[in-house]
Design an enzyme around this catalytic site. Sequence first.
Site, short mmCIF file in Angstrom:
data_model
loop_
_atom_site.label_atom_id
_atom_site.label_comp_id
_atom_site.label_asym_id
_atom_site.label_seq_id
_atom_site.Cartn_x
_atom_site.Cartn_y
_atom_site.Cartn_z
N LYS A 119 0.85 -1.19 0.00
CA LYS A 119 0.00 0.00 0.00
C LYS A 119 0.88 1.25 0.00
O LYS A 119 1.89 1.29 0.70
CB LYS A 119 -0.90 -0.02 1.24
CG LYS A 119 -1.97 1.08 1.24
CD LYS A 119 -2.82 0.98 2.50
CE LYS A 119 -3.90 2.03 2.52
NZ LYS A 119 -4.67 2.00 3.80
N SER A 137 -9.67 2.24 2.90
CA SER A 137 -8.81 2.90 1.95
C SER A 137 -7.91 1.96 1.16
O SER A 137 -7.42 2.32 0.09
CB SER A 137 -7.93 3.91 2.70
OG SER A 137 -7.05 3.24 3.57
N SER A 188 -9.60 -0.10 7.04
CA SER A 188 -9.03 0.00 5.69
C SER A 188 -8.37 -1.27 5.16
O SER A 188 -8.02 -1.35 3.98
CB SER A 188 -8.01 1.14 5.64
OG SER A 188 -8.67 2.37 5.69
#
Lengths: 94, 469
Positions: free
Chosen positions: B62, B137, B161
């Site tokens: 990420k 996210s 997330s």
Amino acid sequence: MARITRDEVLHVARLARLELSDDEVSKFQEQLSDILEAVSKVAELDLADVPPTAHPLAIENAWADDVPRPCLPLDEVFANAPDRDGDYFRTPPA
Amino acid sequence: MTVDTLRLTAEETNGLLTRKEASSDEIYRAYLEAIDARDEELHAFLHVCDDDPGEGIPIAVKDVIGTRGIPTTAGSKILESYVPVYDATVIERCRARGLRVIGKTNTDEFAMGSSTENSSFGPSRNPWDPSRVPGGSGGGSAAAVSGGLAPWALGSDTGGSIKQPAALCGHVGLRPTYGTVSRFGVVAFASSLDQVGPVAKSVRDCAFLYSVIAGRDENDSTTVDVPAVELPRNHDLKGLRIGVPTEMNDDAPGIEPGVRDAVRKAIELAESLGASVDECSLPLSVEYGVACYYLVAPAEASANLARYDGVRFGLREDGADFREMVMKTRDVGFGDEPKRRIMIGTYALSSGYYDAYYGTAQRVRTAIKREHDALFERFDVLVSPTSPTVAFPLGAKIDDPVAMYMNDVLTIPSCMAGLPGLNVPCGLSEGLPVGLQLIGPQFGENTLFRAGHALERALGFDVVPERLR
């Protein structure tokens, strides 16, 4: 629950060093009011006797040995700097 | 040797390597080809590495996690040109095991969002249905694993997330206990909540990757020693005490009938595997969790994001003086969601409002933690849907921040309490994945792995999106 005023949006934006366009101020006035209305729910509870939690683990005093270690070389420290003057970050005048 | 990138778990991919059926380079190239073939549609990656050193299998990361020499943008224009000069501790630990970074995955800006639509670089798409969001996210890591673009990935979770995208894309994701995984080198959002965790196709992969990254780090004073990770092998759940909070199941706010039914079936299955199941209650946590989170997290974010001032790194816009430069930089560099959260946080911390907002939210946080602690006297695991809905269409909620925040109503409470949570896909509703959330007590990861592994095996959920099979 009162809606947040235009002046309050501008005040908070100034505190947070955010320049906002007129359109943004109107949009955020609406959206921040909705959000504040939703989060104000926390005030419904009577929690006078409940202590606050800042951190979910009960850690106290995480000590580290106080020994010098090499830090990043200056060229790496400045590698992402928008502007550099020798060993200083250069900015516009304050 | 063809590498079935869509189907192979990391454990199976690594098996190709150990049996010398494929080399590390061949495996890496196979995933690069998968990215070539499928990422134009999915937009899981913000940056793809042509090569990366190591002898092991690839991993996607990420883009809030700092990678030396590899751009790290946190999905924000303000960091568009930022290239870290050091690796985050979790990256160092992955590299020490030979893992090779294959690319940086899309995220809502500064991990603030539930759909990736807040990314400054455009949304990712759900591999099950590209007209729908992958969640957020960490939607980029989710789309990468679900779409077979990486065998596994690292995500980060502040209020859901990792778990929520895993639910919406039909794979496994762990939000670890707060303090078990180092945040050193990770772009900070809300420091008392942020945790890095594994995103994978199987519970065993998840457990293994957790064992690689977890443990005390002298560069993050909030980290602690972590119990040894046990890779789960069990087929039954004998002796496991499962609690089913009614407010998070049948009575969950906005729950879709298909989601409720799939989770009910999974709970019945757990019972048939030997677990005892009993209803319980988390009234305050569910009712006040979202409000509490959206005060605490923005307050911390407003402080953390103060560092983006155009001085040391990141974007700088020209200005006649220092103040004008800072204000223009932050106006141009931040998108709407960080601006909203910075302003909410600043407001909640400002003089005259601090006690009413931030102070009260911190007390609610204690109450939420106590409510969970009391249940773990009676139960080993709490279960619920991870998300009350399946993946929603792009654009459906983007103009209504409060509606978007409600996506996290079931993931937030345990995050506030610092508890670990595991998403295991448990079925389909309207052709889209439904996620089962397993919540454990602090440091209860091994219990979650045991429960998740047996359920995953019994459920037989196919993690490859139907349209890609």
